[in-house]
Design a protein around this motif. Structure first.
Motif, mmCIF file in Angstrom:
data_model
loop_
_atom_site.group_PDB
_atom_site.id
_atom_site.type_symbol
_atom_site.label_atom_id
_atom_site.label_comp_id
_atom_site.label_asym_id
_atom_site.label_seq_id
_atom_site.Cartn_x
_atom_site.Cartn_y
_atom_site.Cartn_z
ATOM 1 N N THR A 1 0.645 -1.250 -0.013
ATOM 2 C CA THR A 1 -0.089 0.040 0.131
ATOM 3 C C THR A 1 0.865 1.245 0.063
ATOM 4 N N ALA B 1 3.041 5.462 5.865
ATOM 5 C CA ALA B 1 2.226 5.947 7.120
ATOM 6 C C ALA B 1 2.052 7.528 6.929
ATOM 7 N N LYS C 1 -0.566 8.288 4.436
ATOM 8 C CA LYS C 1 -1.949 7.634 4.925
ATOM 9 C C LYS C 1 -2.515 8.764 6.029
ATOM 10 N N ILE D 1 -3.900 11.714 4.541
ATOM 11 C CA ILE D 1 -5.176 11.863 3.790
ATOM 12 C C ILE D 1 -6.311 11.590 4.944
ATOM 13 N N ASP D 2 -5.798 10.620 6.074
ATOM 14 C CA ASP D 2 -6.772 10.788 7.296
ATOM 15 C C ASP D 2 -6.981 12.136 7.614
ATOM 16 N N GLY E 1 -2.849 -1.567 -3.268
ATOM 17 C CA GLY E 1 -2.417 -0.087 -2.848
ATOM 18 C C GLY E 1 -2.928 0.960 -3.887
ATOM 19 N N ALA F 1 -6.609 0.840 -3.451
ATOM 20 C CA ALA F 1 -6.968 1.474 -2.170
ATOM 21 C C ALA F 1 -6.915 3.148 -2.326
ATOM 22 N N MET F 2 -5.873 3.602 -2.990
ATOM 23 C CA MET F 2 -5.757 4.992 -3.388
ATOM 24 C C MET F 2 -6.606 5.504 -4.587
ATOM 25 N N VAL G 1 -9.926 6.349 -2.118
ATOM 26 C CA VAL G 1 -9.757 7.754 -1.534
ATOM 27 C C VAL G 1 -10.110 8.717 -2.787
#
Length: 192
Positions: free
Chosen positions: A86, A89, A92, A95-96, A144, A147-148, A152
């Protein structure tokens, strides 16, 4: 001409991702694009979404500025390494903290659907990997990347999202890396 925001999610300033991000910017600049490059490692923010989305933590000034940059951009370019199938951190956490409800999307009351608040933007993912592409596809199902792209960017309305992967980086030589850098610079010139 679109305004371009390049976000480099690799924490190591001596990484190949830094060179790729600079290469894309060089190409975009040479075409006259309005282009900004941000290295996440240079921002001051807590990457932990302390309360989940139950309570949105106040954004640090660097994150407020990044939300403004994202809103102003027509095209986002995310440059990062693929780690553990993915992304790092640091990316990530960014983004969070930044792609929060009310900014990137908005849930609809009594509905399973949501509003995509970043619709109208496009994106390019530039991903480095040590895993060969065929292996990543067969064994990891492009986890990954999906996921992106889907989880997202498209979730927030950003599309199309194009992906280019460079692999395996670990065993690549100077000739191969120069070829990849030229490829990324050309993408920048074409603003893709």
């Amino acid at each position: 001409m679109k305004k371009i925001l390049i976000i480099n999610g690799h924490p190591d300033k001596e990484s190949f991702c830094f060179a790729l991000a600079e290469g894309y910017k060089k190409g975009a600049d040479s075409s006259g694009a309005d282009c900004k490059l941000v290295h996440l490692i240079d921002l001051d923010f807590n990457p932990i979404l302390t309360f989940g989305y139950r309570e949105i933590s106040e954004l640090e000034p660097d994150l407020v500025k990044m939300q403004q940059e994202i809103l102003a951009a027509g095209h986002l370019v995310l440059v990062y390494p693929n780690w553990w199938a993915t992304f790092p951190a640091l990316l990530k956490g960014f983004i969070d903290r930044v792609f929060v409800p009310g900014f990137a999307f908005k849930y609809r009351k009594n509905s399973p659907f949501w509003d995509k608040l970043l619709a109208g933007k496009t994106a390019r993912m530039i991903v480095t990997m040590d895993t060969p592409k065929w292996y990543y596809f067969l064994m990891n199902k492009n986890a990954g990347h999906n996921a992106m792209r889907i989880g997202v960017l498209e979730f927030c309305g950003i599309k199309p999202v194009k992906i280019i992967s460079f692999a395996p980086v670990k065993s690549s030589d100077g000739v191969k890396r120069r070829k990849w850098l030229a490829e990324v610079e050309e993408l920048g010139k074409e603003q893709k």
